[in-house]
Design a protein around this motif. Structure first.
Motif, PDB file in Angstrom:
ATOM      1  N   SER A   1     -27.485 -37.078 -15.385  1.00  0.00           N
ATOM      2  CA  SER A   1     -26.493 -37.095 -16.417  1.00  0.00           C
ATOM      3  C   SER A   1     -27.192 -37.717 -17.678  1.00  0.00           C
ATOM      4  O   SER A   1     -26.765 -37.629 -18.817  1.00  0.00           O
ATOM      5  CB  SER A   1     -25.426 -38.129 -15.997  1.00  0.00           C
ATOM      6  OG  SER A   1     -24.884 -37.915 -14.704  1.00  0.00           O
TER       7      SER A   1
ATOM      8  N   ALA B   1     -14.411 -39.752 -15.956  1.00  0.00           N
ATOM      9  CA  ALA B   1     -15.037 -38.280 -16.588  1.00  0.00           C
ATOM     10  C   ALA B   1     -13.918 -37.935 -17.949  1.00  0.00           C
ATOM     11  O   ALA B   1     -14.633 -37.549 -18.923  1.00  0.00           O
ATOM     12  CB  ALA B   1     -14.778 -37.124 -15.579  1.00  0.00           C
TER      13      ALA B   1
ATOM     14  N   VAL C   1     -19.215 -32.881 -16.113  1.00  0.00           N
ATOM     15  CA  VAL C   1     -18.517 -34.025 -15.416  1.00  0.00           C
ATOM     16  C   VAL C   1     -18.101 -33.702 -14.108  1.00  0.00           C
ATOM     17  O   VAL C   1     -18.005 -34.342 -13.267  1.00  0.00           O
ATOM     18  CB  VAL C   1     -17.211 -34.647 -16.439  1.00  0.00           C
ATOM     19  CG1 VAL C   1     -17.732 -35.311 -17.671  1.00  0.00           C
ATOM     20  CG2 VAL C   1     -16.427 -33.486 -16.638  1.00  0.00           C
TER      21      VAL C   1
ATOM     22  N   PHE D   1     -15.182 -36.432 -21.453  1.00  0.00           N
ATOM     23  CA  PHE D   1     -14.779 -35.232 -21.754  1.00  0.00           C
ATOM     24  C   PHE D   1     -13.999 -34.899 -23.293  1.00  0.00           C
ATOM     25  O   PHE D   1     -14.329 -34.335 -23.995  1.00  0.00           O
ATOM     26  CB  PHE D   1     -13.852 -34.410 -20.773  1.00  0.00           C
ATOM     27  CG  PHE D   1     -13.136 -33.360 -21.149  1.00  0.00           C
ATOM     28  CD1 PHE D   1     -13.612 -32.264 -21.334  1.00  0.00           C
ATOM     29  CD2 PHE D   1     -11.566 -33.459 -21.337  1.00  0.00           C
ATOM     30  CE1 PHE D   1     -12.728 -31.039 -21.542  1.00  0.00           C
ATOM     31  CE2 PHE D   1     -10.690 -32.640 -21.876  1.00  0.00           C
ATOM     32  CZ  PHE D   1     -11.298 -31.222 -21.859  1.00  0.00           C
TER      33      PHE D   1
ATOM     34  N   LEU E   1     -13.397 -40.934 -10.074  1.00  0.00           N
ATOM     35  CA  LEU E   1     -13.931 -40.127 -10.999  1.00  0.00           C
ATOM     36  C   LEU E   1     -13.394 -39.593 -12.052  1.00  0.00           C
ATOM     37  O   LEU E   1     -14.210 -39.179 -13.494  1.00  0.00           O
ATOM     38  CB  LEU E   1     -14.979 -39.150 -10.340  1.00  0.00           C
ATOM     39  CG  LEU E   1     -15.854 -39.570  -9.440  1.00  0.00           C
ATOM     40  CD1 LEU E   1     -16.665 -38.305  -8.567  1.00  0.00           C
ATOM     41  CD2 LEU E   1     -17.079 -40.002 -10.180  1.00  0.00           C
TER      42      LEU E   1
ATOM     43  N   THR F   1     -23.706 -44.020 -15.620  1.00  0.00           N
ATOM     44  CA  THR F   1     -24.372 -43.259 -14.314  1.00  0.00           C
ATOM     45  C   THR F   1     -24.488 -44.603 -13.321  1.00  0.00           C
ATOM     46  O   THR F   1     -23.999 -44.160 -12.197  1.00  0.00           O
ATOM     47  CB  THR F   1     -25.733 -43.002 -14.907  1.00  0.00           C
ATOM     48  OG1 THR F   1     -25.363 -41.665 -15.989  1.00  0.00           O
ATOM     49  CG2 THR F   1     -26.351 -42.202 -13.671  1.00  0.00           C
TER      50      THR F   1
ATOM     51  N   ILE G   1     -20.438 -34.222 -11.353  1.00  0.00           N
ATOM     52  CA  ILE G   1     -20.385 -35.608 -10.768  1.00  0.00           C
ATOM     53  C   ILE G   1     -19.698 -35.606  -9.491  1.00  0.00           C
ATOM     54  O   ILE G   1     -20.010 -36.233  -8.493  1.00  0.00           O
ATOM     55  CB  ILE G   1     -19.968 -36.562 -11.706  1.00  0.00           C
ATOM     56  CG1 ILE G   1     -20.913 -36.702 -13.016  1.00  0.00           C
ATOM     57  CG2 ILE G   1     -19.907 -38.056 -11.247  1.00  0.00           C
ATOM     58  CD1 ILE G   1     -22.138 -37.234 -12.740  1.00  0.00           C
ATOM     59  N   PHE G   2     -18.507 -34.889  -9.467  1.00  0.00           N
ATOM     60  CA  PHE G   2     -17.658 -34.798  -8.264  1.00  0.00           C
ATOM     61  C   PHE G   2     -18.491 -34.453  -7.079  1.00  0.00           C
ATOM     62  O   PHE G   2     -18.198 -34.554  -5.788  1.00  0.00           O
ATOM     63  CB  PHE G   2     -16.316 -34.059  -8.769  1.00  0.00           C
ATOM     64  CG  PHE G   2     -15.343 -34.727  -9.458  1.00  0.00           C
ATOM     65  CD1 PHE G   2     -15.689 -34.502 -10.634  1.00  0.00           C
ATOM     66  CD2 PHE G   2     -14.203 -35.158  -8.919  1.00  0.00           C
ATOM     67  CE1 PHE G   2     -14.922 -35.370 -11.850  1.00  0.00           C
ATOM     68  CE2 PHE G   2     -13.431 -35.657 -10.022  1.00  0.00           C
ATOM     69  CZ  PHE G   2     -13.640 -35.797 -11.480  1.00  0.00           C
TER      70      PHE G   2
ATOM     71  N   GLU H   1     -27.432 -37.830  -9.800  1.00  0.00           N
ATOM     72  CA  GLU H   1     -26.582 -38.372 -11.088  1.00  0.00           C
ATOM     73  C   GLU H   1     -27.312 -39.050 -12.054  1.00  0.00           C
ATOM     74  O   GLU H   1     -27.049 -39.343 -13.148  1.00  0.00           O
ATOM     75  CB  GLU H   1     -25.663 -39.591 -10.389  1.00  0.00           C
ATOM     76  CG  GLU H   1     -24.681 -38.998  -9.373  1.00  0.00           C
ATOM     77  CD  GLU H   1     -23.597 -40.001  -9.048  1.00  0.00           C
ATOM     78  OE1 GLU H   1     -23.315 -41.130  -9.292  1.00  0.00           O
ATOM     79  OE2 GLU H   1     -22.624 -39.304  -8.106  1.00  0.00           O
TER      80      GLU H   1
ATOM     81  N   ILE I   1     -22.776 -44.503  -9.516  1.00  0.00           N
ATOM     82  CA  ILE I   1     -23.460 -44.336  -8.448  1.00  0.00           C
ATOM     83  C   ILE I   1     -22.994 -45.628  -7.316  1.00  0.00           C
ATOM     84  O   ILE I   1     -22.891 -45.343  -6.102  1.00  0.00           O
ATOM     85  CB  ILE I   1     -25.047 -44.662  -8.906  1.00  0.00           C
ATOM     86  CG1 ILE I   1     -25.412 -43.434  -9.113  1.00  0.00           C
ATOM     87  CG2 ILE I   1     -25.821 -45.065  -7.372  1.00  0.00           C
ATOM     88  CD1 ILE I   1     -27.034 -43.529  -9.853  1.00  0.00           C
TER      89      ILE I   1
ATOM     90  N   VAL J   1     -19.395 -29.548 -21.107  1.00  0.00           N
ATOM     91  CA  VAL J   1     -19.375 -30.924 -20.987  1.00  0.00           C
ATOM     92  C   VAL J   1     -18.098 -30.950 -19.801  1.00  0.00           C
ATOM     93  O   VAL J   1     -18.215 -31.804 -18.642  1.00  0.00           O
ATOM     94  CB  VAL J   1     -18.487 -31.733 -21.992  1.00  0.00           C
ATOM     95  CG1 VAL J   1     -17.106 -31.102 -22.226  1.00  0.00           C
ATOM     96  CG2 VAL J   1     -18.338 -33.177 -21.886  1.00  0.00           C
ATOM     97  N   ILE J   2     -17.529 -29.891 -19.431  1.00  0.00           N
ATOM     98  CA  ILE J   2     -16.686 -29.563 -18.026  1.00  0.00           C
ATOM     99  C   ILE J   2     -17.562 -29.540 -16.912  1.00  0.00           C
ATOM    100  O   ILE J   2     -17.299 -29.985 -16.027  1.00  0.00           O
ATOM    101  CB  ILE J   2     -15.505 -28.459 -18.357  1.00  0.00           C
ATOM    102  CG1 ILE J   2     -14.725 -29.139 -19.746  1.00  0.00           C
ATOM    103  CG2 ILE J   2     -14.924 -28.560 -17.073  1.00  0.00           C
ATOM    104  CD1 ILE J   2     -13.557 -28.004 -19.863  1.00  0.00           C
TER     105      ILE J   2
END
Lengths: 613, 227
Positions: free
Chosen positions: A385, B34, A425, B38, B30, B83, A428-429, A382, B87, A421-422
């Motif tokens: 990022s 997010a 992000v 975006f 999330l 970030t 992260i999932f 992470e 976490i 950007v998609i």
């Protein structure tokens, strides 16, 4: 005779194969073993065939002769025949790579459409599970090759020496060799169906990759060979960028594309050796009867996953870092503004290189490795990022208040920002352990990495093909068709791949030929969208092919850009510049009165003057 | 539960275990984090394309903004903060929730074996095994001990949001506490699905899952033992 080197190469390869295969059967016979055993014979035959191929195509004439005190033959510098032989001109090699990789990309894209037809409805539609697995695996590895080598082999070769004001790369003959290693890779991959195909995907996890059909062996040899090419390429670009910068081209004046290639080359040189080792051990398990991965004899299948991803996660940065470089390069020139936060972006690229080595086990959250490893790998992953966010700040800061010139390359660069950007992000999932436990190995992962590699890198590559097309071919592409291609692709791409997130959340595992009926509608939708996407490439291929032959002649600097490659003719002469350029300022001095990037001393009847526009 | 207010739609298929709620809530959180990131990028790009567009060949340069330190540091602070937040939650909090009961003894032990191309489930406490279906009593925490007979497989029950690979020469474990009655016949997410490519039959390497009441479970065990 234009095809002579290729004919010679095939002939030498055949002789090499006979030597390797013959020696292996003979040796087996002497040792009292059954003389014929397909996999050892094919492996040794291939090794000698590869050497024969390289010697035949020109390594002997251009290089090896001097090991025996003979004069090497001067390579061809004129005419299209130079593209079909061992040329040491980085521009020829760049074009060789680009044409090869675009062809492989279109082939692998066609394979993905075959997969989508099979997946249009539950049950079997056009092919059985075995053919599906081979199709899927081939699509994967071919696109991986495209993602690695189009920029690192193609654009880096053509443009790094030009952008740093050099005449060529540091090791031109190694450079030629690293390209000519690639055609045998393509032949091996396309031959896998003849030996039963392979059904492991590009990841080739043992024990399956040790137990399945012999097509797997061809795949392993192909991947290993390709790795050698990547390692040599990485070495070459590091040496070139460190040693061959023109006078005044300090590290702080290096175009961001060159910095991105430098970063990716660091990974190419070091991490690729890890996957080579992984592939080699699987080959040994198959061919030599070792048991690295055979649990019954003390081997460990999980070991391979670690070794494999120790390369293959850094490898995604070999793909995406140069895409950052390309996108930022195009954004700054088409916004007519300096690159926003240049030094911070350079620091970010290098930070990503560092982090890339310590995130690999996020591919292994459900692998059964120790639970205590989950937290540290989630944290390191992470953290990426943060430097990636800096690249976005740079992109957005650069276009802000710019004078945006929305030509096709610029559209692709802006599309890159929106797609990536998609990809970012959704990453992260997958880095977050609780969500990844469910999403791992589903279509969510498929959608995510296509957003980073296709929506990100391939969009940057397509933009770069349009951007540098006039420089490489000396001709202009059709702008209207370029714009049509962008919008057609951008819209159909997003419809197709956004839907794959949805399919993944619905519970569709990746790499399957069949699925339960509840996912039928979603899959049919994706299939229809994917064909609209595929059709957009006809516009692309038609435009570039026609323009290469018949397009209007391009000027030296159609984009009025400031970097060095635009300060020489299109296409550039063999020695790149009429005389060595002297770099005196930033390549991004837009809006700064009197700013000049480089001066080219008039020489040899050239009219090239100052590099400013 | 702030995230439930902001993400009102239900993206998710049937959730039939306590663990599924943890995973789905992490997903929603999330999404909440997010979406602004975006939106910021897409809105800035589209706005710039409309607002800063110049038609025809460029005749002038834009302002020479090289990146003010204050903007860069502010951006770094925000991205670093985000970030760290991710976490901590849902990352660390989700992990803690999923492992909250790790040290407690499970209510039921199930051994799961993956082979090309079938699943075999064994209930060692009852001496019962099956290759037809996985039957679990509702509300009971089950420990799954997963192993592989030949190549890698992966034990995944989509309705439980639980997954662990089956690795030759190794036993891997995971837990699930079913909280909803149902079976594969009602909903396709009630299945074990192989999630690690294992060759020809990988796609159809599935086993029905059925969550029943404790009495029904006992009856099923008794019936299976009698056979």
């Amino acid at each position: 005779m234009a095809f002579l080197p290729l004919i010679k190469a095939v002939l030498f390869a055949a002789i090499g194969f006979a030597v390797g295969a013959g020696a292996t059967t003979g040796l087996r016979n002497l040792l009292g073993m059954e003389p014929w055993s397909t996999e050892p014979v094919v492996t040794m035959g291939y090794v000698f065939a590869l050497i024969g191929w390289l010697l035949g195509v020109g390594l002997w004439d251009a290089w090896a002769r001097e090991w025996f005190g003979k004069q090497p033959k001067e390579p061809l510098h004129e005419g299209w025949a130079r593209f079909l032989r061992f040329s040491t001109d980085h521009k020829v090699i760049g074009v060789q790579y680009l044409v090869t990789m675009v062809v492989i990309m279109l082939l692998a894209g066609a394979l993905s459409l075959l997969m989508r037809v099979e997946l249009a409805a539950p049950g079997q539609t056009i092919m059985g599970a075995s053919d599906f697995n081979t199709t899927m695996s081939l699509h994967g590895i071919m696109m991986i090759a495209v993602a690695v080598a189009t920029v690192m082999g193609g654009f880096a070769n053509f443009f790094v020496p030009l952008m740093i004001g050099a005449e060529d790369v540091a090791f031109p003959r190694i450079n030629a060799m690293s390209y000519w290693i690639v055609p045998p890779v393509a032949v091996l991959l396309l031959a896998t169906p003849l030996m039963g195909g392979f059904d492991t995907g590009w990841t080739a996890y043992p024990p399956l990759s040790v137990l399945n059909a012999s097509g797997q062996l061809l795949f392993l040899l192909a991947f290993l060979t390709f790795g050698v090419s990547s390692i040599l390429g990485g070495l070459n670009f590091l040496a070139t960028i460190i040693m061959l910068r023109a006078p005044g081209m300090s590290w702080g004046r290096l175009p961001i594309f060159v910095w991105s290639i430098f970063s990716a080359a660091l990974i190419s040189l070091t991490a690729t050796q890890s996957v080579a080792l992984g592939l080699l051990t699987v080959i040994l398990d198959r061919v030599a009867g070792t048991s690295f991965y055979n649990a019954a004899e003390g081997g460990n299948a999980l070991l391979y996953e670690h070794v494999f991803w120790f390369y293959s996660h850094p490898a995604v940065y070999i793909m995406i870092l140069p895409a950052f470089g390309i996108a930022l390069e195009m954004l700054t020139h088409f916004s007519r503004k300096p690159l926003f936060a240049y030094k911070w972006v350079v620091a970010s690229l290098l930070t990503v290189v560092g982090l890339s080595y310590i995130v690999w086990a996020h591919h292994l959250f459900t692998s059964g490795m120790g639970d205590y490893l989950h937290l540290p790998f989630m944290v390191t992953t992470e953290l990426i990022s943060i430097p990636t966010g800096m690249v976005f700040l740079s992109g957005l800061g650069t276009i802000w208040q710019g004078r945006l010139w929305l030509k096709t390359p610029m559209l692709f660069a802006l599309g890159f920002l929106m797609n990536f950007v998609i990809g970012g992000v959704t990453g992260i999932f997958l880095a977050d352990v609780p969500t990844d436990i469910n999403l791992q190995d589903t279509y969510f992962v498929v959608a995510h990495f296509h957003y980073t590699i296709m929506g990100g890198e391939i969009f940057a590559i397509l933009g770069a093909l349009y951007y540098w097309f006039p420089k490489m071919s000396g001709r202009s592409y059709n702008e209207a068709l370029g714009v049509v291609h962008f919008w057609w692709l951008f819209l159909s791409y997003n419809v197709t791949f956004i839907s794959m997130f949805w399919v993944g959340i619905l519970g569709m595992p990746r790499r399957v030929a069949d699925y339960p009926a509840n996912m039928a509608d979603a899959n049919l939708f994706v299939t229809v969208a994917s064909f609209v996407l595929g059709a957009s490439f006809l516009v692309f291929a038609g435009n570039l092919l026609y323009s290469w032959i018949k397009g209007p002649v391009a000027s030296a600097n159609p984009w009025k850009a400031r970097t060095l490659e635009w300060q020489t003719s299109s296409p550039p002469p063999l020695e790149n510049f009429p005389s060595e350029p002297t770099v005196v300022g930033s390549p991004y001095g837009y809006g700064v009165a009197g700013s000049v990037h480089a001066r080219l001393a008039p020489a040899g009847g050239s009219k090239e003057q100052d590099g400013q526009s | 539960m702030l995230e439930l207010l902001i993400v009102p739609w239900n993206l998710f298929p049937l959730a039939a275990a306590e663990e599924a709620a943890v995973v789905d809530n992490a997903f929603k959180l999330l999404m909440v984090l997010a979406t602004p990131v975006f939106a910021l990028v897409v809105v800035t790009v589209i706005y710039s394309m409309l607002r800063f567009r110049r038609r025809g060949e460029p005749t002038e340069d834009g302002p020479a903004i090289h990146g003010p330190r204050s903007v860069i540091l502010a951006w770094l602070t925000v991205t670093t903060g985000l970030t760290i937040l991710m976490i901590i939650t849902p990352g660390i909090t989700g992990l803690r929730e999923l492992r909250a009961h790790a040290s407690e003894a499970p209510d039921l032990l199930v051994q799961v074996q993956g082979g090309r191309w079938f699943w075999k489930v064994t209930y060692p406490e009852y001496g019962v095994s099956s290759t037809k279906e996985l039957v679990l009593p509702v509300g009971k925490r089950a420990r799954f001990e997963v192993s592989a007979m030949d190549v890698l497989h992966s034990f995944w029950i989509p309705a439980f949001r639980v997954k662990i690979d089956a690795v030759p020469g190794k036993i891997t474990t995971t837990y699930a506490t079913p909280d909803t009655l149902g079976s594969y016949d009602d909903d396709e997410h009630m299945r074990i699905q192989c999630a690690e490519l294992c060759g020809l039959g990988h796609s159809v390497m599935r086993l029905s899952v059925r969550v029943v009441t404790e009495d029904e479970f006992k009856a099923w065990i008794a019936e299976s033992t009698a056979k």
